[in-house]
Design an enzyme around this catalytic site. Structure first.
Site, PDB file in Angstrom:
ATOM      1  N   ALA A  65      39.670  11.986 -88.444  1.00 27.57           N
ATOM      2  CA  ALA A  65      40.403  12.559 -87.316  1.00 27.57           C
ATOM      3  C   ALA A  65      41.875  12.653 -87.703  1.00 27.57           C
ATOM      4  CB  ALA A  65      40.227  11.675 -86.103  1.00 27.57           C
ATOM      5  N   GLY A 108      36.116  10.314 -89.269  1.00 29.04           N
ATOM      6  CA  GLY A 108      35.430  11.451 -88.644  1.00 29.04           C
ATOM      7  C   GLY A 108      34.783  12.374 -89.673  1.00 29.04           C
ATOM      8  N   GLU A 111      31.560  10.845 -90.374  1.00 25.84           N
ATOM      9  CA  GLU A 111      30.748  11.028 -89.159  1.00 25.84           C
ATOM     10  C   GLU A 111      30.244  12.468 -89.042  1.00 25.84           C
ATOM     11  OE1 GLU A 111      33.950   9.262 -86.882  1.00 25.84           O
ATOM     12  OE2 GLU A 111      32.593   7.732 -86.131  1.00 25.84           O
ATOM     13  N   GLU A 131      38.493   3.245 -90.209  1.00 27.82           N
ATOM     14  CA  GLU A 131      39.254   3.172 -88.954  1.00 27.82           C
ATOM     15  C   GLU A 131      39.839   1.792 -88.677  1.00 27.82           C
ATOM     16  OE1 GLU A 131      36.315   4.635 -89.327  1.00 27.82           O
ATOM     17  OE2 GLU A 131      36.202   6.519 -88.219  1.00 27.82           O
TER      18      GLU A 131
END
Ligand code: CAA
Length: 257
Positions: A65, A108, A111, A131
């Site tokens: 992200a 992300g 993911e 993270e």
């Protein structure tokens, strides 16, 4: 057909989407994720697209992200913006989704690769959920999909230490399908995508749905679900064609009906 952050193309039944924010290693800002969800929505409705392929190019899949975008966010802003609603749209893509990963697939990015049904990686790929180093934890499925894919021990280590896996480690752990040299990644990914695209689309779509069902149901319910989908396929022309072609010793011509 390209968007601000995506390079899009389509051939031989394969819709290819390349994440394209090279200056920030394809960091997934909200705009990019929304564009991706929109493009996949369109491809899901387009009969010419039978399989979608997501790639980041040879250098980087996605470094997670966009940290700059979220660094100053409050909990209430995060909740109201509900960025993960876009991820839910991506997750609902009903056709096969293949990831071609080279370079980092972190946070992300990892993911996103895991939302895909199959992952091909180059020798330079790295998978991780770092993270925890930012004071947070995975939020787009990392704790759930990673542990199902690689088991509790490995997932815990990755999520709690932020350490990443090499492509070989990811292959051995069952996270990905195959590792290929960087220069062959695109070709191999397209080859796999084309192969799946040549299969009967309704059977492929329902088979995907049935495999995914196995991750959130009991075996008993899953078997029942599978049987119903299997029976349903006998309502398709492609079932008639597939079995007739076998009997007539010729190649089937699947039409997606
Ligand atoms: N967000 C915003 N910008 C990022 C970024 C990210 N996730 N990752 C990299 N960038 C930017 C860097 O800030 C840098 O920009 P500048 O040139 O303007 O300084 C540029 O991309 C290149 O990055 P590096 O100089 O750091 O490149 P490197 O090769 O030395 O390191 C890396 C590569 C190891 C991937 C490193 O960039 C990195 O650790 N990135 C962050 C990875 C991360 O923590 N991801 C998780 C994000 S949180 C998340 O994803 C939550 C979720 O579950 C949805």
């Amino acid at each position: 057909m390209d968007t601000k952050h995506l390079i899009i193309s389509q051939k031989e039944g394969v819709g290819r989407v390349q994440l394209h924010r090279p200056r920030v290693l394809n960091a997934l800002n909200k705009e990019l994720v929304a564009e991706l969800a929109d493009v996949l929505d369109k491809m899901d409705r387009d009969d010419e697209v039978r399989v979608a392929l997501i790639t980041g190019g040879p250098k980087c899949f996605a470094a997670g992200a966009d940290i700059d975008e979220m660094a100053e966010s409050s909990a209430v802003e995060m909740l109201l913006e509900d960025q993960f609603a876009q991820w839910d749209r991506i997750r609902r893509f009903s056709k096969p989704l293949i990831a071609a990963v080279s370079g980092p697939a972190l946070g992300g990015g990892c993911e996103l690769a895991m939302v895909c049904d199959m992952i091909l990686a180059s020798e330079k790929a790295r998978f991780g959920q770092p993270e925890v180093n930012l004071g947070v934890m995975p939020g787009a499925g990392g704790t759930q999909r990673l542990s199902r894919a690689v088991g509790k021990a490995r997932a815990m280590e990755m999520v709690l230490t932020g350490r990443s896996m090499t492509a070989r480690e990811a292959l051995n752990a069952g996270l990905i399908n195959r590792v290929v040299p960087v220069e062959l990644l695109e070709e191999e990914a397209m080859k796999l995508a084309r192969e799946v695209a040549s299969k009967p689309p309704v059977a492929v779509r329902l088979a995907k749905r049935s495999v995914l069902k196995s991750f959130d149901t009991t075996v008993e319910e899953g078997l029942d679900y599978e049987q119903k989908l299997f029976y349903f396929l006998f309502a398709t022309e492609d079932q008639r064609e597939g079995m007739k072609a076998f009997q007539e010793k010729r190649k089937p011509r699947f039409r997606g009906k």
